[in-house]
Design a protein around this motif. Structure first.
Motif, PDB file in Angstrom:
ATOM      1  N   ASP A 179       8.763  -5.636  -0.394  1.00 25.04           N
ATOM      2  CA  ASP A 179       9.572  -4.653   0.324  1.00 25.04           C
ATOM      3  C   ASP A 179       9.613  -4.889   1.835  1.00 25.04           C
ATOM      4  OD1 ASP A 179       6.911  -3.913   0.495  1.00 25.04           O
ATOM      5  OD2 ASP A 179       7.302  -1.772   0.396  1.00 25.04           O
ATOM      6  N   TYR A 214      11.706  -3.290   6.812  1.00 27.70           N
ATOM      7  CA  TYR A 214      10.731  -2.595   5.979  1.00 27.70           C
ATOM      8  C   TYR A 214      11.247  -1.202   5.609  1.00 27.70           C
ATOM      9  CZ  TYR A 214       9.699  -0.619  10.565  1.00 27.70           C
ATOM     10  OH  TYR A 214       9.817  -0.020  11.790  1.00 27.70           O
ATOM     11  N   PRO A 215      10.729  -0.601   4.550  1.00 25.93           N
ATOM     12  CA  PRO A 215      11.185   0.720   4.106  1.00 25.93           C
ATOM     13  C   PRO A 215      10.873   1.805   5.137  1.00 25.93           C
ATOM     14  CG  PRO A 215       9.891  -0.357   2.389  1.00 25.93           C
ATOM     15  CD  PRO A 215       9.758  -1.182   3.626  1.00 25.93           C
ATOM     16  N   LYS A 216      11.711   2.845   5.164  1.00 30.49           N
ATOM     17  CA  LYS A 216      11.546   3.942   6.120  1.00 30.49           C
ATOM     18  C   LYS A 216      10.221   4.678   5.952  1.00 30.49           C
ATOM     19  CE  LYS A 216      16.385   5.038   6.797  1.00 30.49           C
ATOM     20  NZ  LYS A 216      17.431   6.042   6.686  1.00 30.49           N
ATOM     21  N   ASP A 217       9.706   4.721   4.743  1.00 29.78           N
ATOM     22  CA  ASP A 217       8.481   5.474   4.491  1.00 29.78           C
ATOM     23  C   ASP A 217       7.211   4.699   4.863  1.00 29.78           C
ATOM     24  OD1 ASP A 217       8.775   3.625   2.421  1.00 29.78           O
ATOM     25  OD2 ASP A 217       7.862   4.945   0.933  1.00 29.78           O
ATOM     26  N   ARG A 218       7.363   3.521   5.432  1.00 20.87           N
ATOM     27  CA  ARG A 218       6.210   2.705   5.830  1.00 20.87           C
ATOM     28  C   ARG A 218       6.189   2.530   7.328  1.00 20.87           C
ATOM     29  NH1 ARG A 218       4.837  -2.119   1.927  1.00 20.87           N
ATOM     30  NH2 ARG A 218       2.962  -1.932   3.181  1.00 20.87           N
ATOM     31  N   SER A 219       5.005   2.419   7.858  1.00 19.89           N
ATOM     32  CA  SER A 219       4.836   2.075   9.265  1.00 19.89           C
ATOM     33  C   SER A 219       4.500   0.589   9.335  1.00 19.89           C
ATOM     34  CB  SER A 219       3.698   2.878   9.898  1.00 19.89           C
ATOM     35  OG  SER A 219       4.012   4.230   9.912  1.00 19.89           O
TER      36      SER A 219
END
Length: 86
Positions: A35, A77-82
């Motif tokens: 991801d 990278y996905p929005k829910d990840r930092s």
């Protein structure tokens, strides 16, 4: 998907009175998950090994010459990840 962009300017300088051959190495991060993607890579003529992330430039610099190289990449990278991109 957010994107983190990074770029560096590398300056190789020959202060000698004769030409030199130089091998310059740097590295681009590699993703260990599906991801996170590394893309928009710009190497100014360097050779990139995508498996190791290693970038190699082979240069010949004339006496008292310098050469600037720019290394750029983007990490998606996905929005829910930092993600700390460096």
């Amino acid at each position: 998907m957010p994107t983190g962009y990074r770029s560096w300017k590398i300056t190789a300088r020959n202060n000698k009175n004769q030409a030199i051959k130089l091998v310059l190495k740097d590295q681009i991060p590699i993703s260990t998950t599906d991801d996170i993607k590394i893309e928009d890579v710009s190497l100014d003529g360097g050779q990139w090994n995508e498996e190791t992330g290693t970038v190699i430039w082979k240069l010949t610099l004339a006496p008292k010459a310098q050469q600037e190289l720019v290394l750029k990449y983007a990490a998606k990278y996905p929005k829910d990840r930092s993600l700390f991109v460096e």
